[in-house]
Design an enzyme around this catalytic site. Structure first.
Site, PDB file in Angstrom:
ATOM      1  N   GLY A  11       2.558  -9.004  -5.164  1.00 30.50           N
ATOM      2  CA  GLY A  11       2.487 -10.375  -5.650  1.00 30.50           C
ATOM      3  C   GLY A  11       1.573 -10.478  -6.863  1.00 30.50           C
ATOM      4  O   GLY A  11       0.805  -9.566  -7.174  1.00 30.50           O
ATOM      5  N   SER A  38      -2.039  -5.603   2.549  1.00 31.58           N
ATOM      6  CA  SER A  38      -1.465  -5.816   1.215  1.00 31.58           C
ATOM      7  C   SER A  38      -0.703  -4.567   0.767  1.00 31.58           C
ATOM      8  O   SER A  38      -1.196  -3.445   0.866  1.00 31.58           O
ATOM      9  CB  SER A  38      -2.581  -6.121   0.223  1.00 31.58           C
ATOM     10  OG  SER A  38      -2.056  -6.255  -1.075  1.00 31.58           O
ATOM     11  N   THR A  43       5.479  -9.037   2.797  1.00 34.04           N
ATOM     12  CA  THR A  43       5.745  -7.840   3.610  1.00 34.04           C
ATOM     13  C   THR A  43       6.250  -8.220   4.987  1.00 34.04           C
ATOM     14  O   THR A  43       7.200  -7.627   5.506  1.00 34.04           O
ATOM     15  CB  THR A  43       4.468  -6.986   3.715  1.00 34.04           C
ATOM     16  OG1 THR A  43       4.060  -6.595   2.406  1.00 34.04           O
ATOM     17  CG2 THR A  43       4.714  -5.747   4.558  1.00 34.04           C
ATOM     18  N   GLU A  98      -1.447 -11.049  -9.050  1.00 29.32           N
ATOM     19  CA  GLU A  98      -2.850 -10.862  -8.673  1.00 29.32           C
ATOM     20  C   GLU A  98      -3.784 -11.315  -9.795  1.00 29.32           C
ATOM     21  O   GLU A  98      -3.586 -10.953 -10.970  1.00 29.32           O
ATOM     22  CB  GLU A  98      -3.138  -9.385  -8.346  1.00 29.32           C
ATOM     23  CG  GLU A  98      -2.548  -8.946  -7.022  1.00 29.32           C
ATOM     24  CD  GLU A  98      -3.038  -7.566  -6.609  1.00 29.32           C
ATOM     25  OE1 GLU A  98      -2.787  -7.185  -5.469  1.00 29.32           O
ATOM     26  OE2 GLU A  98      -3.665  -6.878  -7.434  1.00 29.32           O
TER      27      GLU A  98
END
Length: 912
Positions: A384, A160, A112, A386
């Protein structure tokens, strides 16, 4: 930056392609560690950028750094995110094609932040105008708004992204950013109602409570303490020291005004956020019949007010379910568990659809109304990979997305590159790599994949459960090498898998998923009567999100997994149509500690990101390849034989061109349709020569154009000068003709006057007479007598004789008057005495005329002639000769005598 560092052993190499042991994973990690310890977080693998999250602020993102990387060849400066952004921008402008930058990596690896830095780079370095600045501000400020509503603190990352985001930045033909478009993917709605321990809900809830002013909170029915709200405290970390919710709230509020949100939009938006919090505080109790009821109506009253729905209808919809039985509808009471499910479903539905509305609102603000063709640079910032302690439906979708992106990378780099060498007939040693298409097929294959099986279970009649879904998986894909359950596992593996779990062997490693909740989350159904309530809401956003037409559609909507799969397919198509650039983000440790380098964790990421395979392909392959036509079109100006036009086959033209430039045999290969250049330095030398040649050509064009402009301007001025001269000559000729006409008339008039000069004054001779008078008077002015004795006078013309006589008399009188006024009193006495003497001696004394002009003296006796005794007697008195006083006989005599005396005194004889 490492440009100032020369100790390679200390800081490593800035491009992994330059490693001596390019096949050694240990050498790869050592180089990465050396650079990370020197805060050099960026390293290249050819044109791919590897970024390691430093977990601290570094002074490498200043405006000065942006200007440093602007317009510079890719490898001229040390590796940086700005170099990737600038290279994509320059290639887009020069070749007029579309690009995308794929930013991938685990959650918490810095994806990000990387996308925000790229966006800031374009905002600062691209050309701008006042209108374009508005677009830039909206592009930049769309980020904090989307982050507030779509990001959250997780165990691995304080910010996140809980949704996937693809943004197209649109540029016009001048390279100016003129608009943008955002696509969002699978917002994690389940986080609204549930968070794991150590995690938070979406940022906007905490920002509103922390930063909202007192009046706003009062209007929304909220208290500032987040501990009061059930949806915010499940993770037990409502306050996070690393997050400044109050400051973030100010940024979001500013963004709303820039992005063109109306006050009504903002009011409705915050009303929805507050409604979600109030929904979480609704508690259901069981009545005597086992049905759910709401005893405390405080929260539902606030929801009714904020969403603009009828209180009793909303309360009924939360505690009852409408069932269609043939031609009639029946309300069935819900038990407490189903009521909580309905409550949470409403919260997730309104938040999820509001987020979609928010993205669409931002898109309308960023939309460019100009219909001309635009080039775009896409930024893909998506979740991403996980692996949590408990992995559910959301992790399954997220990891499936990462599988697809990995497949894209393989197809666009490793596989495509090797296939291209084979097609072009280039000698090539194949590089082994893992193709994860087998895993993608396991998930998405029609009728056989996990998503199809999941949908089948959700849609089939009867009591489908998560366990029945798991059994169906074992039945249909149980023999797949990348799928295992407790039932299918061997003795050793079975211990680590629960009865409700299944395990997939992803490209990034094994992930165990808990099947509980898969069917519910995939269906994501909202009871019909609840949907009816929302469709009749007076809140403008809710009304836009829940359309009445949905109530008429009896078809079952697509499941969440299918929607996600379709949108992902669409994204892949978008990306496949663009030129790629890659940023691979790596998380150095699990604890978010700066300076800590976890070898095991990083080795795992290097492996599943395919960095070693990418390095081997780049090391063995060619840095640059282009079709002959494109290469020749771009660089043909470097060779006289190909400039300005090459009329033969493009391949022959390229061969002639590179021989003229001086390529060595080991620097290039000629394929069937393309030229392959092995070393970046060869391309850069060609590019530099092209830039130099371009400047020469531009200078020549400018000279020709300036000459053309000068000639055009000269002709224009010459024509104007000729026209002016013609006009001026005409004006002069007319003036001269007029002057001649006037002269003729004057001459004719004076000739006529001369002829009639002796006639009395009349119009025929008036002008002539006036001229004669004027000329005579002007001449007379220079010939006037200076004294009364001067008898000269200018001879007048006949018509002025009388006037001349009069003027002469006036002149003489004036001279006499002037003379008389100049005689002093003493002189006057003497003259009077002379007059008397003249009357006595005139004609009686010899030499009288000679002595008359001599003034009388007081005495003619000298002291020597007087007797001394007389002198003594008079005691020094002055001796004078006393003249007898004579009386004038008459006034005329006196006057005549005076005039005569005057004339004699001046030494001349005057008749007057």
């Amino acid at each position: 930056m490492e440009g100032a560092l020369i100790a390679r052993d200390r800081v490593g190499v800035q491009d992994f392609v330059l490693l001596d042991s390019h096949t050694s994973e240990t050498a790869f990690l050592n180089n990465l560690r050396k650079r990370y310890q020197e805060n050099l977080i960026y390293t290249y693998i050819g044109t791919l950028l590897v970024s390691v999250n430093p977990y601290k602020e570094l002074d490498i993102y200043t405006v000065t750094q942006m200007q440093l990387y602007r317009g510079v060849n890719f490898f001229e400066l040390p590796p940086h995110l700005y170099a990737i952004a600038d290279n994509a921008y320059r290639v887009m402008c020069s070749e007029y094609n579309n690009h995308f930058i794929l930013i991938s990596g685990e959650s918490g690896a810095g994806k990000t932040e990387a996308s925000k830095k790229i966006l800031q780079y374009y905002a600062v370095t691209c050309p701008t105008t006042e209108q374009l600045q508005i677009v830039r501000d909206r592009l930049l400020l769309s980020n904090p708004v989307l982050e507030a509503f779509g990001n959250a603190k997780t165990l691995r990352n304080d910010n996140s992204s809980r949704f996937g985001k693809y943004m197209d930045i649109q540029f016009d033909f001048k390279g100016e950013p003129v608009g943008g478009h955002i696509l969002s993917y699978l917002i994690e709605k389940s986080r609204v109602v549930h968070q794991n321990h150590g995690e938070r809900n979406f940022h906007i809830f905490y920002q509103l409570l922390e930063g909202g002013d007192k009046d706003l909170l009062c209007w929304l029915g909220l208290e500032r303490n987040p501990q009061k709200y059930a949806y915010l405290i499940q993770g037990r970390c409502a306050k996070v020291f690393s997050i400044n919710d109050k400051n973030d709230w100010k940024i979001v509020r500013k963004a709303f005004s820039i992005i063109d949100f109306t006050e009504k939009d903002i009011e409705h938006l915050f009303g929805i956020v507050a409604s979600v919090l109030h929904l979480g505080n609704i508690q259901f109790e069981e009545d005597s019949n086992g049905h759910a009821i709401i005893r405390d109506g405080t929260q539902i009253k606030w929801i009714s007010k904020l969403l603009g729905v009828h209180l009793s209808i909303l309360q009924e919809a939360l505690t009852h379910r409408k069932i269609e039985a043939r031609s009639e509808e029946v309300l069935s009471p819900l038990n407490v568990d189903l009521a909580f499910y309905a409550r949470d479903a409403v919260a997730k539905a309104i938040y999820g659809r509001t987020f979609t509305w928010l993205v669409n609102k931002i898109n309308s603000s960023l939309a460019n109304k100009d219909s001309t063709r635009k080039t775009v640079i896409g930024l893909l910032d998506i979740y991403g990979f996980e692996v949590l302690d408990t992995n559910s439906f959301e992790q399954f979708c997220i990891n499936y997305c990462n599988e697809k992106l990995q497949q894209l990378l393989i197809e666009m780099t490793l596989k495509a590159e090797q296939e291209e060498y084979e097609l072009e007939g280039i000698e090539w040693e194949p590089i082994p790599y893992f193709n994860n298409k087998i895993i993608c097929d396991l998930v998405e294959q029609k009728h056989k994949g996990i998503i199809s099986i999941l949908d089948e279970e959700c849609l089939r009649p009867g009591e489908a459960t998560d366990l029945s879904f798991l059994e169906k998986l074992e039945e249909k894909v149980g023999d797949h090498a990348h799928f295992v359950t407790r039932k299918l596992a061997d003795q050793k593996t079975r211990k680590s898998i629960d009865w409700v779990d299944f395990r997939l062997l992803h490209y990034a490693g094994e992930v165990t998923y808990c099947a509980v909740g898969f069917l519910e989350k995939n269906n994501d159904l909202l009871y019909r009567n609840l949907k009816e309530v929302l469709c009749n809401s007076k809140n403008g956003i809710i009304r836009d999100c829940f359309l009445l037409s949905e109530l008429d559609n009896r078809r079952r909507p697509e499941t969440v997994a299918t929607q996600f799969k379709n949108s992902l397919m669409s994204l892949i198509e978008i990306l496949m149509s663009k030129e790629p650039s890659y940023v691979r983000c790596i998380k150095p440790n699990e604890n978010k500690e700066p300076g800590k380098f976890d070898d095991y964790l990083i080795r795992h990421q290097v492996k599943y990101l395919g960095l070693m395979e990418h390095l081997r392909v780049r090391r063995a392959g060619f840095a640059y390849r282009r079709k002959y036509e494109l290469f020749l079109q771009r660089y043909k100006s470097l060779c006289p034989a190909t400039w300005p036009h090459w009329h033969g086959p493009a391949a022959e033209g390229v061969e002639r061109l590179i021989k003229h430039i001086g390529y060595k045999p080991e620097e290039y290969k000629l394929g069937r349709t393309k030229i392959f250049i092995r070393f970046p330095k060869t391309l850069f030398a060609t590019e530099d020569a092209f830039e130099f040649r371009k400047h020469l050509l531009v200078s020549r064009l400018q000279a020709k154009y300036k000459g053309c402009l000068g000639k055009r301007e000269y002709k224009k001025k010459r024509e104007a000068a000729i026209k002016l001269e013609a006009c001026w000559r005409g004006a002069l000729a007319r003036k001269e003709a007029k002057k001649r006409t006037w002269a003729v008339q004057i001459i004719r008039k004076f000739i006529n006057g001369f002829i009639n000069r002796k006639k009395p004054l009349c119009p025929e001779n008036m002008e002539f007479v006036r001229l004669v008078q004027y000329n005579y008077l002007m001449k007379l002015r220079d010939h006037i007598p200076k004294n009364v004795l001067d008898k000269s006078w200018l001879q007048p013309p006949s018509i002025l004789e009388e006037t001349s006589e009069m003027l002469q008399k006036i002149c003489i009188r004036s001279l006499v008057r002037k003379y008389c006024r100049g005689v002093t009193a003493e002189r006057k006495v003497q003259l009077q005495q002379k007059v008397v003497a003249s009357a006595i001696f005139r004609g009686k004394k010899e030499g009288y005329l000679q002595s008359i002009n001599q003034p009388f003296m007081d005495t003619r006796l000298k002291e020597n002639d007087v007797n001394p005794k007389v002198l003594q007697l008079i005691h020094g008195e002055k001796i004078k000769v006393r003249e007898e006083q004579l009386e004038l006989s008459s006034p005329q005599t006196s006057c005549v005598g005076v005039l005569e005396l005057v004339c004699h005194t001046d030494g001349a004889i005057c008749d007057a």
